[in-house]
Design a protein around this motif. Structure first.
Motif, short mmCIF file in Angstrom:
data_model
loop_
_atom_site.label_atom_id
_atom_site.label_comp_id
_atom_site.label_asym_id
_atom_site.label_seq_id
_atom_site.Cartn_x
_atom_site.Cartn_y
_atom_site.Cartn_z
N ARG A 93 -4.35 -0.34 -8.22
CA ARG A 93 -5.75 0.14 -8.03
C ARG A 93 -5.68 1.29 -7.10
O ARG A 93 -4.91 1.25 -6.05
CB ARG A 93 -6.63 -0.94 -7.77
N ARG A 94 -6.61 2.28 -6.99
CA ARG A 94 -6.34 3.34 -6.12
C ARG A 94 -7.45 2.77 -4.93
O ARG A 94 -8.32 1.74 -4.87
CB ARG A 94 -7.54 4.45 -6.82
N LEU A 95 -6.97 3.11 -3.71
CA LEU A 95 -7.41 2.66 -2.46
C LEU A 95 -9.08 3.35 -2.38
O LEU A 95 -9.00 4.63 -2.37
CB LEU A 95 -6.57 2.65 -1.18
N THR A 96 -9.77 2.62 -1.54
CA THR A 96 -11.08 3.35 -1.28
C THR A 96 -10.78 4.36 0.10
O THR A 96 -9.89 3.90 0.60
CB THR A 96 -11.94 2.08 -1.07
N ALA A 97 -11.63 5.17 0.55
CA ALA A 97 -11.62 5.91 1.60
C ALA A 97 -11.41 4.96 2.77
O ALA A 97 -10.60 5.21 3.99
CB ALA A 97 -12.75 6.73 1.57
N ALA A 98 -12.29 3.89 2.95
CA ALA A 98 -12.16 2.85 3.94
C ALA A 98 -10.67 2.07 3.97
O ALA A 98 -10.34 1.68 5.18
CB ALA A 98 -13.37 1.98 3.94
N PRO A 135 -2.77 13.35 -8.15
CA PRO A 135 -3.52 13.46 -9.68
C PRO A 135 -4.16 12.55 -10.08
O PRO A 135 -4.05 11.11 -9.88
CB PRO A 135 -2.05 13.72 -10.40
N ALA A 136 -5.18 12.65 -10.85
CA ALA A 136 -5.99 11.60 -11.52
C ALA A 136 -5.38 10.94 -12.55
O ALA A 136 -4.22 11.27 -12.91
CB ALA A 136 -7.34 12.35 -12.08
N GLY A 137 -5.62 9.62 -12.68
CA GLY A 137 -5.23 8.74 -13.50
C GLY A 137 -4.00 7.92 -12.84
O GLY A 137 -3.74 8.07 -11.71
N LEU A 138 -3.17 7.21 -13.85
CA LEU A 138 -2.05 6.35 -13.23
C LEU A 138 -0.99 7.19 -12.60
O LEU A 138 -0.85 8.21 -13.52
CB LEU A 138 -1.76 5.56 -14.23
N PRO A 139 -0.23 6.82 -11.83
CA PRO A 139 1.23 7.64 -11.62
C PRO A 139 2.12 7.40 -12.43
O PRO A 139 1.97 6.55 -13.61
CB PRO A 139 1.43 6.96 -10.03
N TRP A 140 3.09 7.84 -12.64
CA TRP A 140 4.08 7.88 -13.63
C TRP A 140 4.79 6.67 -13.94
O TRP A 140 5.15 6.11 -14.97
CB TRP A 140 5.09 8.92 -13.73
N TRP A 141 4.71 5.86 -12.70
CA TRP A 141 5.30 4.48 -12.68
C TRP A 141 4.45 3.51 -13.00
O TRP A 141 4.68 2.24 -12.87
CB TRP A 141 6.25 4.45 -11.33
N CYS A 189 -5.45 9.65 5.67
CA CYS A 189 -4.88 9.60 4.13
C CYS A 189 -6.04 10.11 3.49
O CYS A 189 -7.02 9.66 3.21
CB CYS A 189 -4.25 8.61 4.10
N ALA A 190 -5.72 10.93 2.40
CA ALA A 190 -6.50 11.45 1.53
C ALA A 190 -6.65 10.58 0.19
O ALA A 190 -7.36 10.65 -0.69
CB ALA A 190 -6.25 12.96 1.21
N ASP A 191 -5.51 9.84 -0.22
CA ASP A 191 -5.31 9.12 -1.35
C ASP A 191 -4.37 8.02 -1.17
O ASP A 191 -3.81 7.95 0.04
CB ASP A 191 -4.76 9.98 -2.35
N ARG A 250 0.96 -1.21 -0.02
CA ARG A 250 0.00 -0.11 -0.09
C ARG A 250 0.88 1.17 -0.08
O ARG A 250 2.05 1.46 0.71
CB ARG A 250 -0.88 -0.01 1.16
N MET A 251 0.56 2.40 -0.89
CA MET A 251 1.11 3.27 -0.72
C MET A 251 0.10 4.45 -0.44
O MET A 251 -0.78 4.67 -0.95
CB MET A 251 1.86 3.88 -2.25
N LEU A 252 0.37 5.19 0.70
CA LEU A 252 -0.81 6.19 1.34
C LEU A 252 -0.18 7.48 1.26
O LEU A 252 1.17 7.63 1.21
CB LEU A 252 -0.97 5.86 2.85
N ALA A 253 -1.11 8.41 0.97
CA ALA A 253 -0.74 10.07 0.86
C ALA A 253 -1.62 10.82 1.72
O ALA A 253 -2.96 10.50 1.63
CB ALA A 253 -0.80 10.39 -0.74
N HIS A 254 -1.06 11.75 2.38
CA HIS A 254 -1.84 12.69 3.00
C HIS A 254 -2.48 13.76 2.07
O HIS A 254 -3.58 14.28 2.73
CB HIS A 254 -1.20 13.40 4.32
N GLN A 255 -2.09 13.99 1.07
CA GLN A 255 -2.56 14.86 0.13
C GLN A 255 -3.15 14.16 -1.03
O GLN A 255 -2.62 13.04 -1.39
CB GLN A 255 -1.45 15.85 -0.24
N PRO A 256 -4.16 14.64 -1.81
CA PRO A 256 -4.69 14.03 -2.91
C PRO A 256 -3.78 14.02 -4.15
O PRO A 256 -2.99 14.93 -4.23
CB PRO A 256 -6.04 15.10 -3.27
#
Length: 312
Positions: free
Chosen positions: A107-112, A93-99, A118-120, A85-91
């Protein structure tokens, strides 16, 4: 010998093996024992951290991902594919990360799933490499291929030409002196090793306000990190820093609160302003492959392919 590789960390050994696979006779010259290199203390879970976002870096990362996935399937010692899991406190960008194109199940994590702090975040399966097991296996593979090891500390790269007409410079932080490359600098990383309470997944928090944080379980322990201290040459673990690492990591993974501390380590990541240097000198006698920072494992096999191609 046809080629001498200077350096026995992950970059040097993977490059030496790729050169052997091209039919070349290779000797590795190193000043350090295998488990005295920075590679030996790396947490070594695939992720292109602090490498820049160029297309080359993405390609090298993807190549290494694919190679480690193949090795994990074949049972290479110390290599596994681990839920991450890679967690981020800030939102983010939309779409896939560069890597992201290198990672099949991203896949993107859900809020739960990511929790209230963490925001994203992302979920994916990534190669995890236990370096105390993997480095000896790599060395054995190199030796079985007819390779030789010479333990010698060099003052200049030209001294390596005594063994072969072409040199691959995989000296990491040593390139600062050997190449007089002042863009090379250490980025100190302190880690805490604790007993594993049964964690199945790695967790990385990329923008924790309290400081750099990651939790990487291994077969016999969990690596807790860490610090990212540019320009700091100190290799002695600091007790206050260790306490801060434990506080950050246990805040994210409460299961670790009762884990027993097994040890403390410090590594100096061989970083370079401008990113990795992977190029041949104009006369073709020296090929440089250094400056990978904390992403040596993540870039290793991809950079090894590129360096071997430059040797010819």
């Amino acid at each position: 010998m046809d080629v001498v590789v200077v350096g026995s960390g992950i970059i040097g050994l993977t490059t030496a093996i790729r050169l052997q696979e091209r039919g070349l006779r290779v000797v590795v010259v190193t000043a350090d024992g295998l488990l005295s290199t920075t590679s030996a203390v790396a947490a070594a879970v695939w992720f292109p951290v602090a490498t820049g976002t160029s297309g080359q870096v993405a390609d090298w990362s993807a190549s290494a991902f694919a190679e480690f996935a193949r090795q994990a399937a074949e049972g290479a010692p110390g290599v596994s594919m681990r839920s991450t899991r890679m967690l981020a406190h800030q939102p983010q960008p939309a779409g896939l990360p560069w890597w992201g194109e290198a990672v099949p199940d991203l896949r993107r994590l859900t809020a739960a799933e990511r929790g209230p702090d963490c925001a994203d975040g992302w979920s994916f399966t990534a190669p995890a490499v236990e370096m105390p097991l993997y480095l000896p296996w790599l060395l054995g593979r190199f030796m079985d291929g007819g390779g030789e090891i010479v333990h010698r500390r060099l003052d200049t790269l030209d001294q390596a030409l005594a063994w072969a007409p072409v040199v691959v410079n995989a000296t990491g932080i040593g390139a600062r002196q050997l190449c007089e490359d002042r863009t090379v600098h250490p980025v100190r990383g302190q880690l805490v090793l604790v007993s594993n309470p049964g964690l199945p997944s790695s967790t990385r928090i990329q923008d924790d306000p309290a400081g750099y944080a990651y939790i990487h379980p291994r077969s016999a322990d969990v690596v807790l990190g860490g610090t990212f201290e540019p320009g700091d040459w100190n290799t002695v673990p600091d007790p206050a820093t260790a306490e801060a690492i434990l506080a950050r990591c246990t805040a994210h993974i409460p299961q670790l609160r009762d884990a027993r501390v097994l040890g403390h380590t410090v590594g100096l990541r061989p970083a370079r302003h401008g990113g990795p240097r992977l190029e041949a000198d104009p006369d073709g006698r020296i090929v440089h492959n250094y400056g990978h920072g904390g992403a040596g494992v993540t870039l290793s096999w991809g950079c090894a392919d590129a360096a071997a191609a430059l040797v010819g």
